[in-house]
Design a protein around this motif. Sequence first.
Motif, PDB file in Angstrom:
ATOM      1  N   PHE A   1      41.454 -74.415   7.115  1.00 36.84           N
ATOM      2  CA  PHE A   1      41.314 -74.394   8.260  1.00 36.84           C
ATOM      3  C   PHE A   1      42.251 -73.993   8.834  1.00 36.84           C
ATOM      4  CE2 PHE A   1      40.690 -75.482  12.264  1.00 36.84           C
ATOM      5  CZ  PHE A   1      39.812 -75.005  12.657  1.00 36.84           C
ATOM      6  N   VAL A   2      43.340 -74.535   8.174  1.00 37.25           N
ATOM      7  CA  VAL A   2      44.373 -75.248   8.556  1.00 37.25           C
ATOM      8  C   VAL A   2      45.481 -73.374   8.323  1.00 37.25           C
ATOM      9  CG1 VAL A   2      46.772 -75.928   8.666  1.00 37.25           C
ATOM     10  CG2 VAL A   2      44.800 -77.319   8.878  1.00 37.25           C
ATOM     11  N   SER A   3      45.514 -73.074   7.745  1.00 35.21           N
ATOM     12  CA  SER A   3      45.612 -72.310   6.210  1.00 35.21           C
ATOM     13  C   SER A   3      45.402 -70.613   7.081  1.00 35.21           C
ATOM     14  CB  SER A   3      46.325 -71.976   5.392  1.00 35.21           C
ATOM     15  OG  SER A   3      44.533 -71.921   5.033  1.00 35.21           O
ATOM     16  N   GLY A   4      44.289 -70.867   7.779  1.00 38.93           N
ATOM     17  CA  GLY A   4      43.836 -69.275   8.623  1.00 38.93           C
ATOM     18  C   GLY A   4      42.751 -69.011   7.287  1.00 38.93           C
ATOM     19  N   LYS A   5      42.738 -69.780   6.275  1.00 34.20           N
ATOM     20  CA  LYS A   5      41.998 -68.865   5.389  1.00 34.20           C
ATOM     21  C   LYS A   5      40.259 -68.802   5.776  1.00 34.20           C
ATOM     22  CE  LYS A   5      39.207 -69.788   0.657  1.00 34.20           C
ATOM     23  NZ  LYS A   5      39.871 -70.718  -0.153  1.00 34.20           N
TER      24      LYS A   5
ATOM     25  N   ARG B   1      37.816 -83.486  27.268  1.00 38.66           N
ATOM     26  CA  ARG B   1      36.671 -82.103  27.272  1.00 38.66           C
ATOM     27  C   ARG B   1      36.493 -81.728  26.022  1.00 38.66           C
ATOM     28  NH1 ARG B   1      36.423 -80.053  33.283  1.00 38.66           N
ATOM     29  NH2 ARG B   1      34.896 -82.085  34.204  1.00 38.66           N
ATOM     30  N   GLY B   2      37.814 -81.654  25.021  1.00 37.70           N
ATOM     31  CA  GLY B   2      37.660 -81.276  24.186  1.00 37.70           C
ATOM     32  C   GLY B   2      38.428 -79.726  23.839  1.00 37.70           C
ATOM     33  N   THR B   3      38.187 -78.688  23.206  1.00 36.26           N
ATOM     34  CA  THR B   3      39.031 -77.527  23.032  1.00 36.26           C
ATOM     35  C   THR B   3      37.934 -76.661  22.336  1.00 36.26           C
ATOM     36  OG1 THR B   3      40.511 -76.367  22.286  1.00 36.26           O
ATOM     37  CG2 THR B   3      39.955 -77.580  20.979  1.00 36.26           C
ATOM     38  N   THR B   4      38.081 -75.251  22.044  1.00 33.21           N
ATOM     39  CA  THR B   4      37.352 -74.343  21.149  1.00 33.21           C
ATOM     40  C   THR B   4      37.673 -74.376  19.892  1.00 33.21           C
ATOM     41  OG1 THR B   4      38.498 -72.706  21.369  1.00 33.21           O
ATOM     42  CG2 THR B   4      37.384 -72.531  23.206  1.00 33.21           C
ATOM     43  N   LEU B   5      37.421 -73.516  19.221  1.00 37.97           N
ATOM     44  CA  LEU B   5      37.521 -73.987  17.164  1.00 37.97           C
ATOM     45  C   LEU B   5      38.189 -73.221  17.790  1.00 37.97           C
ATOM     46  CD1 LEU B   5      36.244 -75.039  15.476  1.00 37.97           C
ATOM     47  CD2 LEU B   5      35.255 -72.834  14.081  1.00 37.97           C
ATOM     48  N   ALA B   6      39.009 -72.377  18.552  1.00 39.24           N
ATOM     49  CA  ALA B   6      39.884 -71.597  18.332  1.00 39.24           C
ATOM     50  C   ALA B   6      40.874 -71.571  18.454  1.00 39.24           C
ATOM     51  CB  ALA B   6      39.740 -69.865  18.576  1.00 39.24           C
ATOM     52  N   GLY B   7      41.057 -72.275  19.675  1.00 44.64           N
ATOM     53  CA  GLY B   7      41.842 -73.639  20.567  1.00 44.64           C
ATOM     54  C   GLY B   7      42.483 -74.729  20.034  1.00 44.64           C
ATOM     55  N   TYR B   8      41.398 -75.651  18.485  1.00 46.26           N
ATOM     56  CA  TYR B   8      41.645 -76.272  17.568  1.00 46.26           C
ATOM     57  C   TYR B   8      42.880 -75.866  16.835  1.00 46.26           C
ATOM     58  CZ  TYR B   8      41.240 -80.898  14.977  1.00 46.26           C
ATOM     59  OH  TYR B   8      42.058 -81.248  14.578  1.00 46.26           O
ATOM     60  N   ARG B   9      42.154 -74.121  15.859  1.00 39.45           N
ATOM     61  CA  ARG B   9      42.812 -74.047  14.981  1.00 39.45           C
ATOM     62  C   ARG B   9      44.233 -74.168  15.352  1.00 39.45           C
ATOM     63  NH1 ARG B   9      41.794 -70.828  10.029  1.00 39.45           N
ATOM     64  NH2 ARG B   9      38.747 -70.900  11.030  1.00 39.45           N
ATOM     65  N   ALA B  10      44.702 -73.045  16.228  1.00 39.26           N
ATOM     66  CA  ALA B  10      45.785 -72.847  16.493  1.00 39.26           C
ATOM     67  C   ALA B  10      46.426 -74.004  16.930  1.00 39.26           C
ATOM     68  CB  ALA B  10      45.480 -72.335  18.326  1.00 39.26           C
ATOM     69  N   ARG B  11      46.320 -74.862  17.787  1.00 42.88           N
ATOM     70  CA  ARG B  11      46.613 -76.524  17.345  1.00 42.88           C
ATOM     71  C   ARG B  11      47.460 -76.870  16.269  1.00 42.88           C
ATOM     72  NH1 ARG B  11      45.302 -81.450  16.501  1.00 42.88           N
ATOM     73  NH2 ARG B  11      47.152 -83.449  16.847  1.00 42.88           N
ATOM     74  N   VAL B  12      46.256 -77.107  14.800  1.00 42.04           N
ATOM     75  CA  VAL B  12      46.820 -77.022  14.039  1.00 42.04           C
ATOM     76  C   VAL B  12      47.427 -76.924  12.289  1.00 42.04           C
ATOM     77  CG1 VAL B  12      44.744 -79.543  13.713  1.00 42.04           C
ATOM     78  CG2 VAL B  12      44.281 -77.579  12.725  1.00 42.04           C
TER      79      VAL B  12
ATOM     80  N   ARG C   1      36.556 -80.601   5.345  1.00 43.20           N
ATOM     81  CA  ARG C   1      35.918 -81.072   4.494  1.00 43.20           C
ATOM     82  C   ARG C   1      35.918 -82.083   2.862  1.00 43.20           C
ATOM     83  NH1 ARG C   1      40.946 -79.679   0.316  1.00 43.20           N
ATOM     84  NH2 ARG C   1      41.606 -81.985   0.583  1.00 43.20           N
ATOM     85  N   LEU C   2      34.193 -82.818   3.081  1.00 47.38           N
ATOM     86  CA  LEU C   2      34.009 -83.958   2.729  1.00 47.38           C
ATOM     87  C   LEU C   2      35.236 -84.092   1.934  1.00 47.38           C
ATOM     88  CD1 LEU C   2      31.786 -85.900   2.380  1.00 47.38           C
ATOM     89  CD2 LEU C   2      30.971 -85.014   0.061  1.00 47.38           C
ATOM     90  N   GLU C   3      35.645 -85.545   1.711  1.00 45.03           N
ATOM     91  CA  GLU C   3      36.939 -86.406   1.142  1.00 45.03           C
ATOM     92  C   GLU C   3      36.084 -87.240   0.356  1.00 45.03           C
ATOM     93  OE1 GLU C   3      40.696 -86.461   0.873  1.00 45.03           O
ATOM     94  OE2 GLU C   3      39.698 -84.119   1.602  1.00 45.03           O
ATOM     95  N   PHE C   4      35.372 -88.165   0.825  1.00 47.18           N
ATOM     96  CA  PHE C   4      34.709 -89.987   0.116  1.00 47.18           C
ATOM     97  C   PHE C   4      33.662 -89.889   0.815  1.00 47.18           C
ATOM     98  CE2 PHE C   4      38.114 -90.795   2.774  1.00 47.18           C
ATOM     99  CZ  PHE C   4      37.582 -91.671   3.535  1.00 47.18           C
ATOM    100  N   LEU C   5      32.640 -90.396   0.391  1.00 47.29           N
ATOM    101  CA  LEU C   5      31.394 -91.376   0.716  1.00 47.29           C
ATOM    102  C   LEU C   5      31.693 -92.844   0.505  1.00 47.29           C
ATOM    103  CD1 LEU C   5      28.685 -90.115  -2.357  1.00 47.29           C
ATOM    104  CD2 LEU C   5      29.714 -88.826   0.329  1.00 47.29           C
ATOM    105  N   ALA C   6      31.341 -92.771   1.916  1.00 47.39           N
ATOM    106  CA  ALA C   6      31.899 -94.439   2.304  1.00 47.39           C
ATOM    107  C   ALA C   6      30.454 -95.566   2.434  1.00 47.39           C
ATOM    108  CB  ALA C   6      32.495 -94.255   3.620  1.00 47.39           C
ATOM    109  N   SER C   7      30.986 -96.634   1.773  1.00 44.40           N
ATOM    110  CA  SER C   7      29.379 -97.560   2.392  1.00 44.40           C
ATOM    111  C   SER C   7      30.191 -99.351   3.391  1.00 44.40           C
ATOM    112  CB  SER C   7      29.197 -98.612   1.020  1.00 44.40           C
ATOM    113  OG  SER C   7      28.632 -96.995   0.130  1.00 44.40           O
TER     114      SER C   7
END
Length: 259
Positions: A90-94, A186-197, A101-107
């Motif tokens: 997502f960061v790279s703009g793919k 209030r958060g941001t748009t997905l596009a706005g968040y992508r631009a940030r990261v 993405r799923l990293e691990f399962l937590a208990s």
Amino acid sequence: MTLRASAAAALAAAAVVVLATGGQAAAAPVPQPQTATAENRAAAHEAAASPDTLATLSRFFAREGKVSVAAAQPRIEGEVTPVSYLSPDFVSGKAGAPVARLEFLASAAVSSDGQKAALWTAKTGAGWQVVNIATGDDEFRYARLGAEKLPGGTVFREPQIDAWYVARGDRVLPLDEDAARAVGDRGTTLAGYRARVTGLYGDKLPGSAYAQGGRAGGFEPAAGAGSAGGLPVAAGAGALALGAGGAVVLLRRRRALGA
């Protein structure tokens, strides 16, 4: 990795790691579970509830003298929770890449005196194993909060600033103060968040000069930085990582940028 480590060995290993790294250590690379299927959840729960894991939890909860090893009596509560982190794709703009993405399962683990911990479980070359133990209940608390704030959304963590969000459709909403500082209350748009990261981490992805230089932070894929692909798996303050040879090592939380 093995869960068979004595309390003395655990504390000794922790002291060595903390002294050798100036108070900071990183968890070993964690292979990702591809999906949180019912089968994977069951396997993760079995690993978390195994006698060896419970024995290690007893030492974990007793490490600061709040309760004795014998009296800790840890138990596993609730359902296995999938934990996702900000995706490098997502960061790279793919094209088409999800935000997380799923990293691990937590208990969730609880001791007899009420201490809480999260067991991070992943599928390794040796099968499903607990690869980290972290104090607190962030993974579960933010999963519940995200479901309330944006039902059906994806709850995820941006580990570089220890921020938690929930995303659905075109919206990304903050779940904690770190996230609110990053994207506003209030958060941001997905596009706005992508631009940030992308602006913050786009030049720090695996293979970049930044990552190859071994500098702390970003998405460097150096040994111990996290899962394959470079997304750092960073523990909360007071976490224990299950290291090679059965040693349990104390970790401090990494803030990848400016840590």
